[in-house]
Design a protein around this motif. Structure first.
Motif, PDB file in Angstrom:
ATOM      1  N   LEU A 122       0.717  -0.964   0.014  1.00 36.02           N
ATOM      2  CA  LEU A 122      -0.135  -0.109  -0.116  1.00 36.02           C
ATOM      3  C   LEU A 122       0.917   1.178  -0.134  1.00 36.02           C
ATOM      4  N   TYR A 123       2.088   1.294   0.921  1.00 37.09           N
ATOM      5  CA  TYR A 123       3.027   2.548   0.843  1.00 37.09           C
ATOM      6  C   TYR A 123       3.423   2.603  -0.619  1.00 37.09           C
ATOM      7  N   MET A 124       3.839   1.316  -1.197  1.00 41.23           N
ATOM      8  CA  MET A 124       4.366   1.582  -2.415  1.00 41.23           C
ATOM      9  C   MET A 124       3.456   2.087  -3.552  1.00 41.23           C
ATOM     10  N   PHE A 125       2.319   1.660  -3.334  1.00 38.00           N
ATOM     11  CA  PHE A 125       1.234   2.319  -4.302  1.00 38.00           C
ATOM     12  C   PHE A 125       0.915   3.770  -4.158  1.00 38.00           C
ATOM     13  N   VAL A 126       0.834   4.183  -3.047  1.00 39.12           N
ATOM     14  CA  VAL A 126       0.808   5.424  -2.735  1.00 39.12           C
ATOM     15  C   VAL A 126       2.067   6.531  -3.240  1.00 39.12           C
ATOM     16  N   LYS A 127       3.346   5.880  -2.967  1.00 38.01           N
ATOM     17  CA  LYS A 127       4.285   6.622  -3.447  1.00 38.01           C
ATOM     18  C   LYS A 127       4.555   6.566  -4.829  1.00 38.01           C
ATOM     19  N   SER A 128       4.422   5.590  -5.695  1.00 42.70           N
ATOM     20  CA  SER A 128       4.397   5.541  -6.919  1.00 42.70           C
ATOM     21  C   SER A 128       3.449   6.191  -7.691  1.00 42.70           C
ATOM     22  N   LEU A 129       2.286   6.229  -7.170  1.00 45.75           N
ATOM     23  CA  LEU A 129       1.063   7.123  -7.915  1.00 45.75           C
ATOM     24  C   LEU A 129       1.415   8.690  -7.495  1.00 45.75           C
ATOM     25  N   ARG A 130       2.145   9.229  -6.757  1.00 43.87           N
ATOM     26  CA  ARG A 130       2.487  10.348  -6.590  1.00 43.87           C
ATOM     27  C   ARG A 130       3.430  10.642  -7.432  1.00 43.87           C
ATOM     28  N   VAL A 131       4.384   9.851  -7.596  1.00 36.57           N
ATOM     29  CA  VAL A 131       5.653   9.967  -8.683  1.00 36.57           C
ATOM     30  C   VAL A 131       4.847   9.945 -10.009  1.00 36.57           C
TER      31      VAL A 131
END
Length: 615
Positions: A191-200
């Motif tokens: 979930l943290y990877m998804f949020v961070k990659s979405l912001r990128v």
């Protein structure tokens, strides 16, 4: 009436869960292969050649993916470690050889276990592949979905049949809570990877380099080596002085962290399984004790076998108590071994980086390259197996020691035989003291009468030069017959000490328990040494820094050439002769290292006068 524990066991004996975890393991291969296929299609091949077969239709879009780099991965170490922890129940299932999908002969069991290992690896492959994939957005979605499936199925299996037939209440929870905890962590991580990659992806954050060629701790280690004046060390705490000292310039690779986490969870599960087996055996022994009691009561305690039966009953009770008591020290011993192995890994890797191989046996100074590559594949699995079997062997050994102590010291006090026990203990201690005293007396006589005086006042001991030879020969002759008898006790003590140390250190894969010259027969120690060499050759900070400098310089030169090609009339700044720059760097090196001047090699046909003045 039945006790609550017995009612729980009886209730759960009729419990039928709608989830078969072994069957789910087979069906989980379908989404696992789908995720592997998707991530493989997203990968691009670096070198693509046109071919006439069907692979040409894929272009350069299909490439083999890896779960994780077992050698040089230092990022997301705890994520990989807990991903390994999620496989603990299946690893223990394989360890107990419970995987029997096919009925094959006994000689073919190894192939069945190999197939089982591959199946478990494929079913958990998406956890690692999604953590290490470069396509963070897609891999986070796939990894979260797959982890959620495993988490939901495991939770459903626990809630339907939470109790068991051995531990009783919440037996399934006791077995599966470590895997659930690891799966919950993976859900949060994805979930943290998804949020961070979405912001990128939306442009709210900048893309950071996930896996740099040179890690920060490796660069700091090299900087520390190049410092003339080392940094002033801070005052060490009691924990750093006595137990473990942290090193900010060293990091354990993901393989070591994952192996340690999985070993901890497997050790916990093994202890729980062992306790379940103990409960089963204890119940059977209770039935046997009841039969003995009824037989003794029927004979009115006057039968000829009554004393023997009472001693057997006492032995059973003492064994059960000692086995339970020694669970804790045996567990703590293996846990301390896991931490100690990590400390030894760091210490030995640093010594290899410094070029020191004296701590290794001579036969391992130049190991086979192929054996070392295989060793790094074997190490993790063998380390876990050594810990599990080591725990069982250590537990048995400590139980035997507990039985000896109980029968020697505790039971005589309970049976009002304290004086006899103290008398026997005193005679034994006195006998051993006399034997040791005679041995010490021989050394004192040899040092006082049969060695020549010291040659200097600063000498720590007398020289190995005989004095009073006639008395020495008589001394040697008369003690010859006594030392024959003394050698028998020394031989038995050697055997006893070897057995104790061998069983106590059986779980230490980083330390051989064989004698010098036979180390190659210890396959676990050979795997440890091979793993050290692979890590030494591929993660040496000095070597990695050197390669990083070469790669960076090559990229800069290519960039300069590209700038000159696109802007031929643009001045690139003041030009510097390559020869002048080389001589300037040579001057700096020789000033900082004056000893290198004597080691320089002059070119043929040139004398020292042809060298630059600063050389």
């Amino acid at each position: 009436m039945l006790s609550s524990n017995a009612r729980t066991r009886q209730l759960n004996g009729t419990c039928a869960s709608s989830v078969d975890m072994e069957l789910f393991l087979h069906y989980s291969l379908i989404p696992s292969l789908f995720i592997i296929l998707v991530l493989s299609l997203l990968q691009r091949r670096e070198h693509h050649r046109q071919r006439d077969d069907a692979s040409y239709l894929l272009g350069n879009r299909f490439r083999m993916i890896i779960p994780l780099d077992f050698v040089g991965t230092f990022r997301n170490r705890w994520s990989y470690g807990l991903a390994f922890g999620a496989t603990a129940n299946k690893v223990m299932f394989l360890f107990s050889e419970g995987y029997q999908p096919l009925q094959v002969p006994q000689w073919a069991q190894a192939f069945v276990l190999l197939i089982g290992g591959i199946e478990v690896g494929l079913s958990h492959f998406p956890f690692f592949a999604c953590l290490s994939s470069e396509f963070r957005l897609v891999s986070s979605i796939l990894g979260f979905s797959y982890s959620l499936i495993w988490f939901a199925v495991t939770t459903l299996h626990i809630t339907q049949c939470p109790h068991g037939q051995f531990v009783g209440k919440y037996e399934t929870v006791v077995f599966y809570w470590p895997s659930l905890l690891c799966l919950a962590f993976l859900l949060g991580r994805f979930l943290y990877m998804f949020v961070k990659s979405l912001r990128v992806h939306l442009g709210w954050e900048l893309q950071t380099e996930e896996k740099p060629f040179l890690e920060v701790h490796q660069a700091e280690h090299v900087k520390q080596l190049l410092r003339k004046c080392p940094l002033q060390e801070r005052e060490k705490s009691w924990f750093q002085t006595r137990i473990y000292e942290w090193d900010p310039y060293f990091q354990f690779p993901s393989r070591m962290i994952g192996t340690t986490v999985l070993a901890f969870i497997c050790l916990y599960l093994f202890i729980v399984i062992e306790f379940c087996m103990f409960v089963y055996v204890r119940d059977e022994l209770d039935v046997f004790e009841g039969e003995l009691e009824s037989y003794v009561a029927s004979m009115n305690r006057t039968g000829t076998l009554t004393p023997v039966l009472l001693q057997v009953k006492e032995l059973i009770n003492v064994t059960k108590g000692v086995w339970v008591v020694t669970i804790l020290p045996a567990s703590l011993t293996c846990v301390s071994y896991l931490f100690h192995i990590l400390a030894c890994y760091r210490k030995q890797m640093k010594r290899l980086w410094a070029g020191d191989k004296h701590f290794l046996p001579l036969k391992f100074h130049n190991p086979s390259s192929s054996e070392s590559v295989v060793a790094i594949a074997r190490y993790s699995g063998w380390q876990i197996a050594y810990i599990l079997w080591g725990y069982l062997i250590i537990h048995v050994m400590q139980s035997l020691c507990g039985l000896v102590i109980t029968y020697s010291l505790v039971l005589p006090v309970i049976h009002n035989q304290t004086l006899e026990m103290l008398r026997g203990l005193g005679i034994g201690i006195l006998t051993i003291s006399i034997v040791l005293g005679l041995m010490v007396l021989q050394v004192w006589i040899a040092a006082s009468f049969f060695l020549q005086p010291k040659m200097g006042t600063a000498d720590k001991q007398k020289p190995l030069a005989l004095n009073n030879r006639r008395a020495f020969h008589n001394f040697n002759y008369f003690l010859f017959f006594y030392n024959v008898l003394l050698g028998l006790g020394a031989c038995l003590s050697r055997l006893l000490i070897s057995c104790i140390l061998g069983t106590w250190l059986i779980a230490r894969i980083d330390r051989t328990i064989l004698q010098s010259g036979c180390e190659r027969a210890d396959m676990g120690f050979s795997a440890w040494i091979g793993m050290l060499y692979v890590d030494h050759y591929h993660t040496n900070p000095v070597l990695v820094s050197f390669c990083h400098i070469l790669i960076t310089g090559h990229r800069e030169r290519r960039l300069q050439q590209a700038i000159k090609y696109w802007y031929p009339n643009q001045s690139a700044g003041p030009r510097t002769s390559v020869r002048s720059r080389t001589r300037w760097l040579l001057l700096q090196t020789l000033i900082n290292n004056p000893r290198l001047v004597t080691l320089r090699k002059s070119r043929p046909g040139h004398g020292s006068r042809d060298l630059p003045r600063f050389c």
